[in-house]
Design a protein around this motif. Structure first.
Motif, mmCIF file in Angstrom:
data_model
loop_
_atom_site.group_PDB
_atom_site.id
_atom_site.type_symbol
_atom_site.label_atom_id
_atom_site.label_comp_id
_atom_site.label_asym_id
_atom_site.label_seq_id
_atom_site.Cartn_x
_atom_site.Cartn_y
_atom_site.Cartn_z
ATOM 1 N N GLU A 108 0.788 -1.225 -0.017
ATOM 2 C CA GLU A 108 -0.034 0.114 0.061
ATOM 3 C C GLU A 108 0.831 1.278 -0.096
ATOM 4 O O GLU A 108 1.442 1.685 0.911
ATOM 5 N N LEU A 109 1.266 1.687 -1.127
ATOM 6 C CA LEU A 109 2.431 2.571 -1.417
ATOM 7 C C LEU A 109 2.503 3.700 -0.668
ATOM 8 O O LEU A 109 3.447 4.394 -0.269
ATOM 9 N N TYR A 111 1.384 4.025 2.462
ATOM 10 C CA TYR A 111 2.210 3.797 3.706
ATOM 11 C C TYR A 111 3.013 2.795 4.078
ATOM 12 O O TYR A 111 3.928 2.826 4.899
ATOM 13 N N THR A 112 3.191 1.646 2.991
ATOM 14 C CA THR A 112 4.115 0.693 3.071
ATOM 15 C C THR A 112 4.760 0.538 1.756
ATOM 16 O O THR A 112 4.217 0.617 0.895
ATOM 17 N N PRO A 113 6.080 0.072 1.787
ATOM 18 C CA PRO A 113 6.854 -0.310 2.703
ATOM 19 C C PRO A 113 7.626 0.908 3.026
ATOM 20 O O PRO A 113 7.746 1.841 2.199
#
Lengths: 472, 472
Positions: A108-109, A111-113
């Motif tokens: 979930e770009l 927020y992650t990684p």
């Protein structure tokens, strides 16, 4: 032609445990790769290099041991005892989830990684160190058998080929990538130094194999973009497959027949089956949602249909996987709480590693749901039709590698479109008997012709072409 | 050459409000597109078609009104009063978040999006219906002025060109895509019928423009893969830009000077600035994390540096945006709670739409952080250096379109690598005066040469080439 081969993969073809009498015994691994390569052990002169992953395996690690394969053949197994801290970083931080999530476009770009100093350390002192360990073992085996071809597997070993090549410019190296190859932009999830190292490592091989033209083309593009090199000539498309005869034998085994009796005793009129690891790439939550939509639209099928979800728990040391299992359980309960009545439960969710039960379900499905987000191949889509006894219909994601081969005879779905999946379930149940039989027979015919031996033949033929060209 | 143009964009160049005396007055929109196209209004014969987004605008919608542009020029504004329900689906379901998240690769694919019957309905009765409304307005204007060229903008209007083309095969249509174009695999987030409709709609234009070769190439690839068509000849790379003279004038305006005095009175020795909408693509949370890492490693800079984050609240009707604002606030507080002492607060987070303050911050930055996950262009990276008075250094994401032009003089960062961003902040502060001045001057020179007029010239020249070819 009997070949000298050094197979290198993170997991080996056998695991070692103590039996009840305290003896150390080897047990065949059940993974798809070990199964696929079993015939290689029979027909070629093989040393297999893998990680030692238990205390029993650590005890025999460091040098090769002779083991029995199937049918009287023997092979050598060289287990590596990695530093436990390095292996944890290698496996639980870099390979899973980072590389797996990059290969399957799962981050979930927003927020992650987060690539922080901890990740950089895990890359250097984990992934790189473990791959150096693999390379050292390969080099030791090449000392012993200089003419052997080295056959690397998958996303755990991207750096090893370069380390070997640096020491042995003349070695024959090939690599098979079992996961989808992402397009160049998605590689930007990793810093340039890391994504370049991955590509540099892989192209140190003489040959790199992929399941489909799609993944292969993506690799050619990303290598061109990152390194400015055209690697078309050293790549090959070779879809992995199964051994139909072995599968048909398993389908008649005592364990499978027992599991099948249980399923038959409980099954409703129509059975929708899925068999997967509890992996976020498998799209299990949306599958339940699609089945819910189907039930919402088809009240006439309440009590007459059930979904059997046989899910092998996967990588529960990795938080993303533990969370996904929670989401699976929550969604199944939500759908069941909405529709269950008088003992009819729409979803039968079973979280267990139970291969005989999976094969029994393969025999019993009316509809098989394979709706993966992205999947290198998906062997369930090949295994299940082989042994199905009900003219079952395969509903297949356009993003599964298997779709390139089986798409004409399956019902194609988009993995994100639960509306379309609900419609496909309905359509599968609505096809007439002859249509369903024709589709199933066509899939079987294709798989019998394109079996696991054909996969290996294609790879070795490509390797021979490359070696011949090199000699010229 | 004075052109007859019909500009079509969701938001118009002016908004209408009632002033204190109850009179309806037009106010200039502050958006980047409206600003960029302002010079077009002066030099060409323009009708602008846009959505009516307030009651005041609904009141004048339906036919064109004559309005004053800048410098004595006038233009016609044709506002469309869409059905409110259709517009809500169009804007808050399909365009944002769905299309925006696809364009910027922001979905968490294991969980989002779910394309269900509600989305299919929003597509048909929202996006498609609104685009039909735009097409009808364009056709009405073409009745009046048959020779006018139509100039569509952005991801709200992908279907409109096809609707126009079907009625007017001879019309001259061009489209500029202001967002990053994703690679073919990411388009699979949308069902085949929808992703094909988007591409079919766009290629109904005679010319399609992109900010960079990278986005343009991705469009060529995805069109080839989805539709089997080679559209290379009808695409053009033309990076949007700013009007340097206008910007320098704004920098000396009373409002900016007042805001600047406030900043100067409060600023620490070194100022790290970011200016963005609170959009998940802007990577604001990781920016704070990177600044935290910098502070962790450089205790000597505590109390001597501050980060000024001027964030314009964006699309708060969309849950993903509301959640992202929460994450921004939480992360800023976490970093502040960790490091603040005796009145020194590391991050000054200001959530407001305050353009003069943004320009004042442009003048005052020592380091400008533009770490977008993906960004079509990012005009902040062009605006801020133009007026900066401190030889400030630009830290720039490799995934921002602006990087294709300015990368040589900025410090490049990977948006996911917070470790690398922390290092880049340190490096920016460590560069000597001459180096910093050289980089800033080079960026300014580039932007003065490649200003917004150059952007329009490139587009119109490409259009003329295509029209000439068509006549032959």
């Amino acid at each position: 032609m009997r070949r000298k081969l050094i197979i290198v993969s993170n997991r080996g073809p056998a695991t070692f445990v103590r039996d009840e009498s305290g003896e150390r015994v080897a047990r065949r691994s059940s993974g798809g790769l070990a199964t696929a390569l079993r015939s290689v052990l029979q027909h070629h002169d093989v040393t297999w290099i893998a990680s030692a992953t238990s205390d029993e395996e650590q005890a025999i690690a460091g040098s090769a041991v002779e083991l029995d394969g199937d049918g009287g053949a023997s092979y050598r197994l060289h287990l590596i005892a990695h530093d436990p801290q390095a292996y944890d970083w290698f496996y639980n931080v870099v390979a899973n989830p980072m590389l797996w999530f990059v290969h399957h476009s799962l981050w979930e770009l927003a927020y992650t990684p987060t690539v922080d100093d901890a990740f950089h350390k895990a890359w250097r002192e984990g992934y790189q160190a473990v791959d150096e360990g693999f390379a050292a073992a390969v080099l030791a085996e090449l000392e012993r058998e200089p003419g052997a071809a080295v056959f690397f597997h998958d996303y755990h070993l991207y750096l090893a080929p370069r380390f070997v090549r640096d020491q042995r410019p003349d070695a024959t190296l090939m690599h098979f990538v079992h996961v989808p190859w992402p397009q160049p932009d998605y590689w930007s999830v990793l810093p340039r130094s890391i994504r370049c190292a991955i590509h540099e490592g892989l192209i140190a091989n003489d040959l790199i194999g992929f399941h489909t033209d799609r993944w292969r083309r993506n690799f050619i593009y990303s290598t061109r973009e990152l390194l400015g090199e055209d690697v078309t000539q050293k790549t090959v498309t070779a879809p992995i497959s199964v051994d139909p005869a072995e599968f048909e034998a398993i389908a008649d085994s005592r364990a499978v027949l027992a599991a099948e009796r249980e399923i038959v005793a409980r099954r409703p009129e129509k059975l929708l089956v899925r068999v997967d690891r509890t992996d976020p790439s498998k799209n299990i939550v949306r599958g339940f949602r699609a089945f819910e939509l189907f039930l919402e639209r088809h009240a006439e099928m309440h009590r007459r249909i059930g979904m059997l979800a046989l899910l092998d728990p996967s990588r529960q040391d990795v938080p993303e996987y533990a969370e996904y299992l929670g989401a699976i359980e929550r969604e199944a309960r939500r759908v069941n709480d909405r529709f269950q009545e008088n003992g009819w439960m729409p979803i039968d969710l079973q979280i267990a590693d139970d291969f005989p039960r999976a094969v029994a379900a393969y025999k019993q499905f009316d509809v098989l749901l394979v709706n993966a987000i992205f999947d290198g191949m998906n062997l369930v889509a090949k295994e299940a039709p082989l042994v199905n006894a009900r003219n079952g219909v395969v509903v297949l994601s356009e993003n599964a590698g298997a779709h390139a081969e089986l798409g004409d005879w399956a019902l194609t779905v988009n993995p994100f479109d639960v509306d379309g999946q609900a419609e496909a379930i309905h359509e599968a149940l609505s096809l007439d008997e002859e249509d369903r039989r024709g589709r199933l027979e066509a899939i079987r015919e294709h798989i019998r012709e394109h079996d696991v031996a054909a996969w290996l033949d294609a790879l070795f033929a490509a390797l021979d072409r490359i070696e011949t060209t090199a000699r010229r």
